[in-house]
Design an enzyme around this catalytic site. Structure first.
Site, PDB file in Angstrom:
ATOM      1  CE  LYS A   1      43.252  33.270  44.179  1.00  0.00           C
ATOM      2  NZ  LYS A   1      42.339  32.144  43.995  1.00  0.00           N
TER       3      LYS A   1
ATOM      4  CG  ASP B   1      38.470  37.380  38.426  1.00  0.00           C
ATOM      5  OD1 ASP B   1      37.900  37.839  37.427  1.00  0.00           O
ATOM      6  OD2 ASP B   1      37.994  36.457  39.107  1.00  0.00           O
TER       7      ASP B   1
END
Length: 389
Positions: free
Chosen positions: A75, A122
């Site tokens: 990410k 998350d």
């Protein structure tokens, strides 16, 4: 197939939306930016020869993103590139002049002023934003949904971010972070999903993921015939799908999209032909994919390119974690977390089902690319899964 529902898509002739934004030229520009970071190294592409032979496939390759920048997940590629493009816009720099040195220069710090980067996560996206903010000497504020495990909270706090676990689901956390960014002097929302009036930063985040796609493409000795891609809000899946569809336009690979059954917004949307959200709690161990609302940019791309959407129970990714972590003799082990291993588990189930195998044209000539998007970001659960028979 055990634990999987599949929606097969009819072949489409319409061009991919935003194709130019995910071209080979853009991928090279994005990777040039990431290459300038002292932490940069291509993550490994692991060939699972024994598993391919067992399943009757020509090749299975797994891109192992647990090595990315020491952050255990892919990410950071998106968050860092988006923040870099934001700074370039502030300074009037061309995108091809972006580099780690420019990003962390005194001029950039002056331009940022008292910037505060907000995001909802998350786990992995927030960690990437927090890491980039720390490199810039800026604050990061991260909102996380209820049920977030302590290890993911600690990993983000260790990077100096302000973190809170809210009594709401992921999509509500996105709205909260957006509101707080608007209300905070210097607030900048760095979110990997889009909505009306908020598209530029999500697009930059998606382009950040092209570094991973380009690396995998160069590391394979022949183009993939099938690419399995996880979708939360869909940004990574759409970016990688668009890259490969554009690069191999004459013989594009089949794109197979994977989601948890508790958060299968793309699967539901594919069935209706338009965006459909999943509301309420989304109980799944695949925390990084527990998103109920597709990004519209990603939906437009995947609706045009995907061959199939798969809705997967947690047992599917558990199987994938064990296949990667305790591989067949001769294959190297890969530590893959709950959101990372679902493609491997799904491939195992598909190859055991003649009808599904035929529907996806998976056979002895197939070269499959899987992306293990994260390592063991929840070590306690990882050990539990690996210890089970």
């Amino acid at each position: 197939m055990h634990g999987i529902e599949m929606f097969l898509c009819a072949p489409k002739s319409a061009p991919c939306p935003c194709a130019g934004a995910f071209s080979g030229a853009q991928a090279l520009e994005t990777r040039s930016f990431h290459r300038s970071f002292p932490q940069y190294a291509p993550t490994p592409l692991v060939a699972l020869k024994a598993l391919a032979a067992r399943l009757g496939l020509e090749r299975i390759c797994v891109k192992d993103e647990s090595f990315r920048f020491g952050l255990n997940a892919f990410k950071v590629l998106g968050g860092s590139y988006a923040i870099g493009r934001h700074i370039a816009a502030l300074l009037g720099l061309e995108a091809d002049k972006l580099s780690y040195a420019a990003l962390t220069s005194a001029q950039s710090r002056r331009a940022l002023g008292d910037a505060v980067f907000f995001t909802a996560t998350d786990g992995n996206h927030g960690r990437g934003v927090a890491w980039t903010a720390r490199e810039l000497g800026c604050r990061a504020v991260v909102r996380m949904p209820r049920g977030t495990v302590d290890s993911r909270v600690r990993n983000i706090r260790a990077l100096g971010a302000e973190v809170s676990v809210e009594d709401m689901n992921y999509d509500a956390c996105v709205r909260l972070a957006a509101q707080q960014a608007r209300e905070t002097p210097g607030g900048v929302l760095v979110q990997d999903t889009a909505w009306e009036g908020y598209t530029q930063i999500p697009m930059w985040i998606m382009q950040g993921y092209l570094t991973m796609a380009l690396e995998a493409d160069e590391q394979m000795d022949a183009p993939p015939t099938h690419v399995f891609l996880q979708a939360g809000v869909g940004s990574m899946a759409a970016a990688v799908a668009a890259y490969f569809a554009g690069k191999y336009a004459q013989t594009p690979p089949k794109i197979i999209i994977l989601e948890p059954s508790a958060a299968n917004c793309f699967y539901r949307s594919a069935g209706r032909g338009q965006i459909e959200a999943v509301e309420g709690d989304m109980p799944t161990m695949m925390a990084g994919l527990a998103c109920g609302e597709p990004s519209p940019i990603a939906w437009d791309i995947l609706h045009a390119l995907a061959s199939a959407f798969l809705s997967c129970e947690d047992t599917v990714t558990e199987q994938g974690m064990r296949l990667l972590g305790r591989p067949l003799d001769g294959d190297p082990a890969i530590t893959s977390g709950e959101s990372g291993a679902v493609g491997t588990g799904a491939l195992w189930e598909i190859m055991a089902d003649a009808q599904a195998r035929e529907a996806l044209a998976l056979d002895e000539r197939s070269r499959v690319l899987l992306i293990s998007t994260e390592g063991a970001t929840d070590p306690v659960n990882y050990l539990r899964v690996m210890e089970e028979a």
